[in-house]
Design a protein around this motif. Structure first.
Motif, PDB file in Angstrom:
ATOM      1  N   GLU A  25       0.837  -1.195   0.000  1.00 48.21           N
ATOM      2  CA  GLU A  25       0.000   0.000   0.000  1.00 48.21           C
ATOM      3  C   GLU A  25       0.871   1.243   0.000  1.00 48.21           C
ATOM      4  O   GLU A  25       2.056   1.193   0.347  1.00 48.21           O
ATOM      5  N   ALA A  26       0.284   2.372  -0.361  1.00 47.39           N
ATOM      6  CA  ALA A  26       0.998   3.647  -0.346  1.00 47.39           C
ATOM      7  C   ALA A  26       1.509   3.933   1.055  1.00 47.39           C
ATOM      8  O   ALA A  26       0.845   3.646   2.047  1.00 47.39           O
ATOM      9  N   GLY A  27       2.720   4.476   1.121  1.00 47.92           N
ATOM     10  CA  GLY A  27       3.325   4.824   2.401  1.00 47.92           C
ATOM     11  C   GLY A  27       3.966   3.657   3.114  1.00 47.92           C
ATOM     12  O   GLY A  27       4.405   3.788   4.254  1.00 47.92           O
ATOM     13  N   ARG A  28       4.052   2.518   2.435  1.00 50.39           N
ATOM     14  CA  ARG A  28       4.595   1.308   3.064  1.00 50.39           C
ATOM     15  C   ARG A  28       5.886   0.854   2.390  1.00 50.39           C
ATOM     16  O   ARG A  28       6.127   1.130   1.221  1.00 50.39           O
ATOM     17  N   LEU A  29       6.669   0.104   3.159  1.00 51.61           N
ATOM     18  CA  LEU A  29       7.925  -0.483   2.701  1.00 51.61           C
ATOM     19  C   LEU A  29       7.826  -1.990   2.841  1.00 51.61           C
ATOM     20  O   LEU A  29       7.454  -2.493   3.908  1.00 51.61           O
ATOM     21  N   LEU A  30       8.122  -2.716   1.773  1.00 54.06           N
ATOM     22  CA  LEU A  30       8.202  -4.171   1.815  1.00 54.06           C
ATOM     23  C   LEU A  30       9.668  -4.545   1.763  1.00 54.06           C
ATOM     24  O   LEU A  30      10.366  -4.227   0.794  1.00 54.06           O
ATOM     25  N   LEU A  31      10.145  -5.193   2.815  1.00 57.63           N
ATOM     26  CA  LEU A  31      11.552  -5.558   2.940  1.00 57.63           C
ATOM     27  C   LEU A  31      11.710  -7.024   2.555  1.00 57.63           C
ATOM     28  O   LEU A  31      11.141  -7.909   3.200  1.00 57.63           O
ATOM     29  N   VAL A  32      12.458  -7.287   1.481  1.00 62.02           N
ATOM     30  CA  VAL A  32      12.675  -8.649   0.991  1.00 62.02           C
ATOM     31  C   VAL A  32      14.034  -9.122   1.488  1.00 62.02           C
ATOM     32  O   VAL A  32      15.070  -8.529   1.174  1.00 62.02           O
ATOM     33  N   SER A 134      12.969  11.272 -10.452  1.00 65.15           N
ATOM     34  CA  SER A 134      11.968  10.494 -11.198  1.00 65.15           C
ATOM     35  C   SER A 134      10.533  10.843 -10.817  1.00 65.15           C
ATOM     36  O   SER A 134       9.637  10.739 -11.634  1.00 65.15           O
ATOM     37  N   GLU A 135      10.312  11.202  -9.559  1.00 63.10           N
ATOM     38  CA  GLU A 135       8.973  11.499  -9.050  1.00 63.10           C
ATOM     39  C   GLU A 135       8.002  10.343  -9.277  1.00 63.10           C
ATOM     40  O   GLU A 135       6.810  10.540  -9.488  1.00 63.10           O
ATOM     41  N   ASN A 136       8.523   9.108  -9.252  1.00 67.26           N
ATOM     42  CA  ASN A 136       7.689   7.920  -9.375  1.00 67.26           C
ATOM     43  C   ASN A 136       7.204   7.480  -7.995  1.00 67.26           C
ATOM     44  O   ASN A 136       7.924   7.601  -7.005  1.00 67.26           O
ATOM     45  N   GLU A 137       5.989   6.943  -7.948  1.00 58.96           N
ATOM     46  CA  GLU A 137       5.407   6.534  -6.670  1.00 58.96           C
ATOM     47  C   GLU A 137       6.053   5.286  -6.089  1.00 58.96           C
ATOM     48  O   GLU A 137       6.159   5.146  -4.874  1.00 58.96           O
ATOM     49  N   LEU A 138       6.461   4.371  -6.951  1.00 57.98           N
ATOM     50  CA  LEU A 138       6.973   3.082  -6.482  1.00 57.98           C
ATOM     51  C   LEU A 138       8.465   2.978  -6.747  1.00 57.98           C
ATOM     52  O   LEU A 138       8.907   3.152  -7.879  1.00 57.98           O
ATOM     53  N   TRP A 139       9.226   2.695  -5.711  1.00 59.92           N
ATOM     54  CA  TRP A 139      10.664   2.459  -5.832  1.00 59.92           C
ATOM     55  C   TRP A 139      10.933   0.972  -5.641  1.00 59.92           C
ATOM     56  O   TRP A 139      10.440   0.355  -4.686  1.00 59.92           O
ATOM     57  N   THR A 158      17.018   8.402   4.925  1.00 62.46           N
ATOM     58  CA  THR A 158      16.323   9.693   4.839  1.00 62.46           C
ATOM     59  C   THR A 158      15.479   9.766   3.570  1.00 62.46           C
ATOM     60  O   THR A 158      14.318  10.186   3.602  1.00 62.46           O
ATOM     61  N   MET A 159      16.059   9.346   2.440  1.00 56.95           N
ATOM     62  CA  MET A 159      15.321   9.349   1.182  1.00 56.95           C
ATOM     63  C   MET A 159      14.078   8.462   1.283  1.00 56.95           C
ATOM     64  O   MET A 159      12.991   8.837   0.842  1.00 56.95           O
ATOM     65  N   LEU A 160      14.253   7.282   1.862  1.00 58.42           N
ATOM     66  CA  LEU A 160      13.133   6.354   2.004  1.00 58.42           C
ATOM     67  C   LEU A 160      12.041   6.941   2.887  1.00 58.42           C
ATOM     68  O   LEU A 160      10.852   6.885   2.545  1.00 58.42           O
ATOM     69  N   ARG A 161      12.441   7.484   4.024  1.00 60.94           N
ATOM     70  CA  ARG A 161      11.457   8.036   4.954  1.00 60.94           C
ATOM     71  C   ARG A 161      10.643   9.142   4.287  1.00 60.94           C
ATOM     72  O   ARG A 161       9.415   9.173   4.377  1.00 60.94           O
ATOM     73  N   GLN A 162      11.331  10.045   3.595  1.00 59.07           N
ATOM     74  CA  GLN A 162      10.630  11.149   2.923  1.00 59.07           C
ATOM     75  C   GLN A 162       9.704  10.633   1.830  1.00 59.07           C
ATOM     76  O   GLN A 162       8.595  11.135   1.655  1.00 59.07           O
ATOM     77  N   HIS A 163      10.169   9.620   1.096  1.00 58.89           N
ATOM     78  CA  HIS A 163       9.358   9.049   0.024  1.00 58.89           C
ATOM     79  C   HIS A 163       8.080   8.415   0.587  1.00 58.89           C
ATOM     80  O   HIS A 163       6.978   8.623   0.058  1.00 58.89           O
ATOM     81  N   LEU A 164       8.217   7.659   1.653  1.00 60.77           N
ATOM     82  CA  LEU A 164       7.062   6.985   2.244  1.00 60.77           C
ATOM     83  C   LEU A 164       6.120   7.990   2.886  1.00 60.77           C
ATOM     84  O   LEU A 164       4.896   7.864   2.759  1.00 60.77           O
ATOM     85  N   GLU A 165       6.671   8.987   3.565  1.00 62.25           N
ATOM     86  CA  GLU A 165       5.824  10.011   4.185  1.00 62.25           C
ATOM     87  C   GLU A 165       5.058  10.815   3.143  1.00 62.25           C
ATOM     88  O   GLU A 165       3.980  11.341   3.417  1.00 62.25           O
ATOM     89  N   GLY A 166       5.620  10.891   1.920  1.00 68.94           N
ATOM     90  CA  GLY A 166       4.955  11.588   0.827  1.00 68.94           C
ATOM     91  C   GLY A 166       3.938  10.732   0.098  1.00 68.94           C
ATOM     92  O   GLY A 166       3.378  11.146  -0.918  1.00 68.94           O
ATOM     93  N   GLY A 167       3.705   9.508   0.579  1.00 69.42           N
ATOM     94  CA  GLY A 167       2.702   8.638  -0.026  1.00 69.42           C
ATOM     95  C   GLY A 167       3.245   7.643  -1.024  1.00 69.42           C
ATOM     96  O   GLY A 167       2.473   6.926  -1.665  1.00 69.42           O
ATOM     97  N   GLY A 168       4.566   7.584  -1.162  1.00 68.52           N
ATOM     98  CA  GLY A 168       5.174   6.611  -2.063  1.00 68.52           C
ATOM     99  C   GLY A 168       5.256   5.241  -1.416  1.00 68.52           C
ATOM    100  O   GLY A 168       4.945   5.067  -0.236  1.00 68.52           O
TER     101      GLY A 168
END
Length: 196
Positions: A25-32, A134-139, A158-168
């Motif tokens: 979902e948006a704002g989430r991180l899946l760690l593989v 890139s301004e892409n939603e999914l990394w 930091t990049m990840l946190r900002q991306h997730l907080e922004g709805g990515g």
């Protein structure tokens, strides 16, 4: 944003990893995570569309996808600033100044250097800078912490946190000791398909 239902990938008629299902979902991180050789890189490449799953279903509703893998896609005969200007103009979605992004990832003093002269950590920072253009939603990130010192690891966090907080959203494969553990992080432990 991205969901997978029983996806698998075969190489020489043998499964690389056991079937995988998840919903990001948006704002989430899946760690593989998983042992070396269990198929983490292969899974990320399947999710990126570089490889096609042998079975299962993928549904992607994200507004754009950015991928950074082991091969950093940096042109050795271009400088840092030339590499990033090319990528920004090629993608065509960002209005950010390349110089601002270069400063943000800590490459200001080497901005005019040819990529071939950069250290492994500087090359990784240059590749990661593309995410900010890139301004892409999914990394989709395969071992983003490799070759980075502690400052570089903190930059990725930091990049990840900002991306997730922004709805990515982000799917990150790692076998290293460092692993982000924010609220909303899901874990996917990948198991080799050998013998499955």
């Amino acid at each position: 944003m991205l969901s997978a239902s029983q996806i698998s990938f075969e190489r020489y008629f043998a499964p690389v990893f056991q079937p995988v299902s998840f919903e990001l979902e948006a704002g989430r991180l899946l760690l593989v995570t998983g042992a070396n050789g269990c198929g983490k890189t292969t899974l990320i490449r399947v999710l990126a569309g570089i490889l096609h799953p042998s079975a299962g279903r993928l549904d992607n509703s994200a507004q754009g996808m950015a991928y950074v893998g082991h091969y950093l896609a940096i042109k050795d005969d271009l400088s840092v600033i030339e590499n990033l200007r090319f990528m920004r103009d090629f993608i065509g979605t960002s209005t950010r100044a390349v110089e601002e992004v270069i400063s943000e990832v800590g490459l200001g003093r080497v901005a005019e250097q040819l990529a071939r002269t950069l250290s492994a950590g500087q090359r990784k920072r240059c590749a990661l800078a593309r995410l900010l253009l890139s301004e892409n939603e999914l990394w989709l990130l395969d071992e983003p912490y490799s070759n980075l010192d502690q400052e570089g690891v903190e930059l990725v966090d930091t990049m990840l946190r900002q991306h997730l907080e922004g709805g990515g959203g982000c799917i990150l494969a790692t076998h290293g000791a460092h692993r982000p553990s924010w609220r909303g992080t899901q874990d996917l432990y990948l198991v080799s398909g050998a013998g499955a």
